[in-house]
Design a protein around this motif. Sequence first.
Motif, PDB file in Angstrom:
ATOM      1  N   ILE A 190       0.831  -1.195   0.000  1.00  0.00           N
ATOM      2  CA  ILE A 190       0.000   0.000   0.000  1.00  0.00           C
ATOM      3  C   ILE A 190       0.875   1.258   0.000  1.00  0.00           C
ATOM      4  CG2 ILE A 190      -1.807  -1.197   1.262  1.00  0.00           C
ATOM      5  CD1 ILE A 190      -0.981   0.647   3.699  1.00  0.00           C
ATOM      6  N   GLY A 191       0.230   2.376  -0.267  1.00  0.00           N
ATOM      7  CA  GLY A 191       0.918   3.655  -0.224  1.00  0.00           C
ATOM      8  C   GLY A 191       0.455   4.554  -1.342  1.00  0.00           C
ATOM      9  N   GLU A 192       0.711   5.841  -1.205  1.00  0.00           N
ATOM     10  CA  GLU A 192       0.315   6.788  -2.227  1.00  0.00           C
ATOM     11  C   GLU A 192       1.219   6.663  -3.450  1.00  0.00           C
ATOM     12  OE1 GLU A 192       0.391  10.533  -0.195  1.00  0.00           O
ATOM     13  OE2 GLU A 192      -1.711  10.337   0.412  1.00  0.00           O
ATOM     14  N   GLY A 193       0.608   6.833  -4.602  1.00  0.00           N
ATOM     15  CA  GLY A 193       1.376   6.792  -5.837  1.00  0.00           C
ATOM     16  C   GLY A 193       2.031   5.447  -6.074  1.00  0.00           C
ATOM     17  N   ASP A 194       3.321   5.474  -6.458  1.00  0.00           N
ATOM     18  CA  ASP A 194       3.977   4.229  -6.845  1.00  0.00           C
ATOM     19  C   ASP A 194       4.377   3.341  -5.671  1.00  0.00           C
ATOM     20  OD1 ASP A 194       6.180   5.527  -5.828  1.00  0.00           O
ATOM     21  OD2 ASP A 194       7.261   5.631  -7.739  1.00  0.00           O
ATOM     22  N   ALA A 195       4.043   3.748  -4.439  1.00  0.00           N
ATOM     23  CA  ALA A 195       4.238   2.847  -3.305  1.00  0.00           C
ATOM     24  C   ALA A 195       3.236   1.684  -3.343  1.00  0.00           C
ATOM     25  CB  ALA A 195       4.103   3.599  -1.985  1.00  0.00           C
ATOM     26  N   SER A 196       2.094   1.884  -4.019  1.00  0.00           N
ATOM     27  CA  SER A 196       1.118   0.809  -4.203  1.00  0.00           C
ATOM     28  C   SER A 196       1.588  -0.087  -5.346  1.00  0.00           C
ATOM     29  CB  SER A 196      -0.261   1.381  -4.528  1.00  0.00           C
ATOM     30  OG  SER A 196      -0.895   1.911  -3.390  1.00  0.00           O
ATOM     31  N   ARG A 197       1.868  -1.341  -4.996  1.00  0.00           N
ATOM     32  CA  ARG A 197       2.416  -2.276  -5.985  1.00  0.00           C
ATOM     33  C   ARG A 197       1.849  -3.673  -5.751  1.00  0.00           C
ATOM     34  NH1 ARG A 197       8.888  -0.592  -5.651  1.00  0.00           N
ATOM     35  NH2 ARG A 197       8.502   1.655  -5.442  1.00  0.00           N
ATOM     36  N   ILE A 198       1.895  -4.487  -6.799  1.00  0.00           N
ATOM     37  CA  ILE A 198       1.525  -5.899  -6.713  1.00  0.00           C
ATOM     38  C   ILE A 198       2.694  -6.714  -7.239  1.00  0.00           C
ATOM     39  CG2 ILE A 198      -0.070  -7.696  -7.454  1.00  0.00           C
ATOM     40  CD1 ILE A 198      -2.212  -5.547  -7.759  1.00  0.00           C
ATOM     41  N   ASP A 256      -0.604   6.566 -10.743  1.00  0.00           N
ATOM     42  CA  ASP A 256      -1.345   7.772 -10.398  1.00  0.00           C
ATOM     43  C   ASP A 256      -0.930   8.255  -9.013  1.00  0.00           C
ATOM     44  OD1 ASP A 256      -3.166   9.756  -9.786  1.00  0.00           O
ATOM     45  OD2 ASP A 256      -4.907   8.655 -10.533  1.00  0.00           O
ATOM     46  N   PRO A 257      -0.362   9.457  -8.885  1.00  0.00           N
ATOM     47  CA  PRO A 257       0.074   9.940  -7.565  1.00  0.00           C
ATOM     48  C   PRO A 257      -1.077  10.101  -6.580  1.00  0.00           C
ATOM     49  CG  PRO A 257       0.182  11.689  -9.208  1.00  0.00           C
ATOM     50  CD  PRO A 257      -0.063  10.427  -9.954  1.00  0.00           C
ATOM     51  N   LYS A 258      -2.329  10.155  -7.069  1.00  0.00           N
ATOM     52  CA  LYS A 258      -3.483  10.267  -6.176  1.00  0.00           C
ATOM     53  C   LYS A 258      -4.046   8.906  -5.776  1.00  0.00           C
ATOM     54  CE  LYS A 258      -5.764  12.836  -9.084  1.00  0.00           C
ATOM     55  NZ  LYS A 258      -6.857  13.665  -9.673  1.00  0.00           N
ATOM     56  N   GLY A 259      -3.557   7.852  -6.389  1.00  0.00           N
ATOM     57  CA  GLY A 259      -4.089   6.516  -6.124  1.00  0.00           C
ATOM     58  C   GLY A 259      -3.487   5.881  -4.878  1.00  0.00           C
ATOM     59  N   PHE A 260      -4.244   4.975  -4.281  1.00  0.00           N
ATOM     60  CA  PHE A 260      -3.810   4.273  -3.070  1.00  0.00           C
ATOM     61  C   PHE A 260      -4.568   2.954  -3.031  1.00  0.00           C
ATOM     62  CE2 PHE A 260      -3.104   2.987   1.156  1.00  0.00           C
ATOM     63  CZ  PHE A 260      -2.224   3.822   1.815  1.00  0.00           C
ATOM     64  N   TYR A 261      -3.884   1.832  -3.238  1.00  0.00           N
ATOM     65  CA  TYR A 261      -4.547   0.523  -3.283  1.00  0.00           C
ATOM     66  C   TYR A 261      -4.499  -0.153  -1.917  1.00  0.00           C
ATOM     67  CZ  TYR A 261      -5.332   0.972  -8.217  1.00  0.00           C
ATOM     68  OH  TYR A 261      -5.807   1.411  -9.435  1.00  0.00           O
ATOM     69  N   ASP A 262      -5.560  -0.916  -1.607  1.00  0.00           N
ATOM     70  CA  ASP A 262      -5.778  -1.423  -0.253  1.00  0.00           C
ATOM     71  C   ASP A 262      -5.796  -2.942  -0.129  1.00  0.00           C
ATOM     72  OD1 ASP A 262      -6.548   1.179   1.241  1.00  0.00           O
ATOM     73  OD2 ASP A 262      -7.874   1.207  -0.498  1.00  0.00           O
ATOM     74  N   CYS A 263      -6.453  -3.636  -1.060  1.00  0.00           N
ATOM     75  CA  CYS A 263      -6.704  -5.073  -0.900  1.00  0.00           C
ATOM     76  C   CYS A 263      -6.802  -5.734  -2.273  1.00  0.00           C
ATOM     77  CB  CYS A 263      -8.021  -5.331  -0.156  1.00  0.00           C
ATOM     78  SG  CYS A 263      -8.108  -4.689   1.518  1.00  0.00           S
TER      79      CYS A 263
END
Length: 365
Positions: free
Chosen positions: A109-117, A135-142
């Motif tokens: 998780i994290g804002e922008g490119d900190a969200s990764r799979i 997307d710098p505004k994106g934040f993935y959770d699950c």
Amino acid sequence: MGKTLRTLLTGACGAALALAGPAATTSAQTAGPDRHMAWEVKNTGSDARFRGLAAVSRATAWAAGTKGTVLLTRDGGTTWSDVSPPGARGLEFRDVEAFDARNAVVLAIGEGDASRILRTEDGGTTWTEAFRNPDPKGFYDCVTFFDRRHGIALGDPVDGRFRLLETHDGGRAWRPLPTAGLPAALSGEAAFAASGQCVVSSGPRDAWIATGGAAVSRVLHSTDRGRTWTATEAPLPAGDPARGVFGLAFRDRAHGLAVGGDYRAGQPSPRAAAATGDGGRAWRTAALPPAAYRSGVAWLPHTRATALAVGPTGSELTTDGGRTWRTFDTGSYDTVDCAPAAAPGAGCWAAGEKGRIARLAPRRA
């Protein structure tokens, strides 16, 4: 969920174990502990906080957590292999979905490119980055999977709509899903990356999203793998960024459980659980709810009405489909998962702060 709230969530859930007092206690504790179940704590050798957990069987489980840590056991928790991706120490893993002892997907998780799979096909010996949020505004959770090929990942609202990704090849590649089929997000609404259970699935096409942070808590339901969704209000605490539905579990496309509350230490969560029998169109509050805020929930395999709920101040068991819950452990856990009923030696696992991982076992006389 906003950056400030996410920062608070990381520390507040751990503090709840020490600070929760009478205000965070409800009738589940006064009913007395259930003495038929117990957690067997395993020595992981790690101090990471594990909010991602995947139970493959009674012998095999994966855990993903802070400092880019991924652990794997193949012997029931007697030994754990550190299979963390190289160079991932700066990542915050909050979910892991595993197909077996070799194939797994983890979400950071994290804002922008900190969200990764990331994905592994060799038990964590090597990892491949399958998605990095542009997307710098994106934040993935699950993330959740319908089968070994099809899955979706959930992100917080951007421009008034939740973000969704889909995969058709077991998590090797991901692409955005259209947002037109999603209801508009409420003011302040988001998902909680607290236990890897803010998006869950059951069967080949049904998925559910848990939300909080708004004036009401909601559960969104899709019957077409995330293309279109309907929203239903859930009777869990709401009206504050720290309140909402934190975890969902469905044993089939009709019967589901929701847990949550207010994660802040010392705050009451008088309606910390609810259940549905119609796929989430209507929810009923538990008559005897868990003792406090709970972040994870799971159905026991080979049962129709038995499930577990966990949180930083304890664990509860229900044997009547979520109508009543009884405390059986007061240890701190963030997430819980049970292996599929078809798995050999199916078992249930829980994980949380300070490297704490446990496997469910009958309590000895």
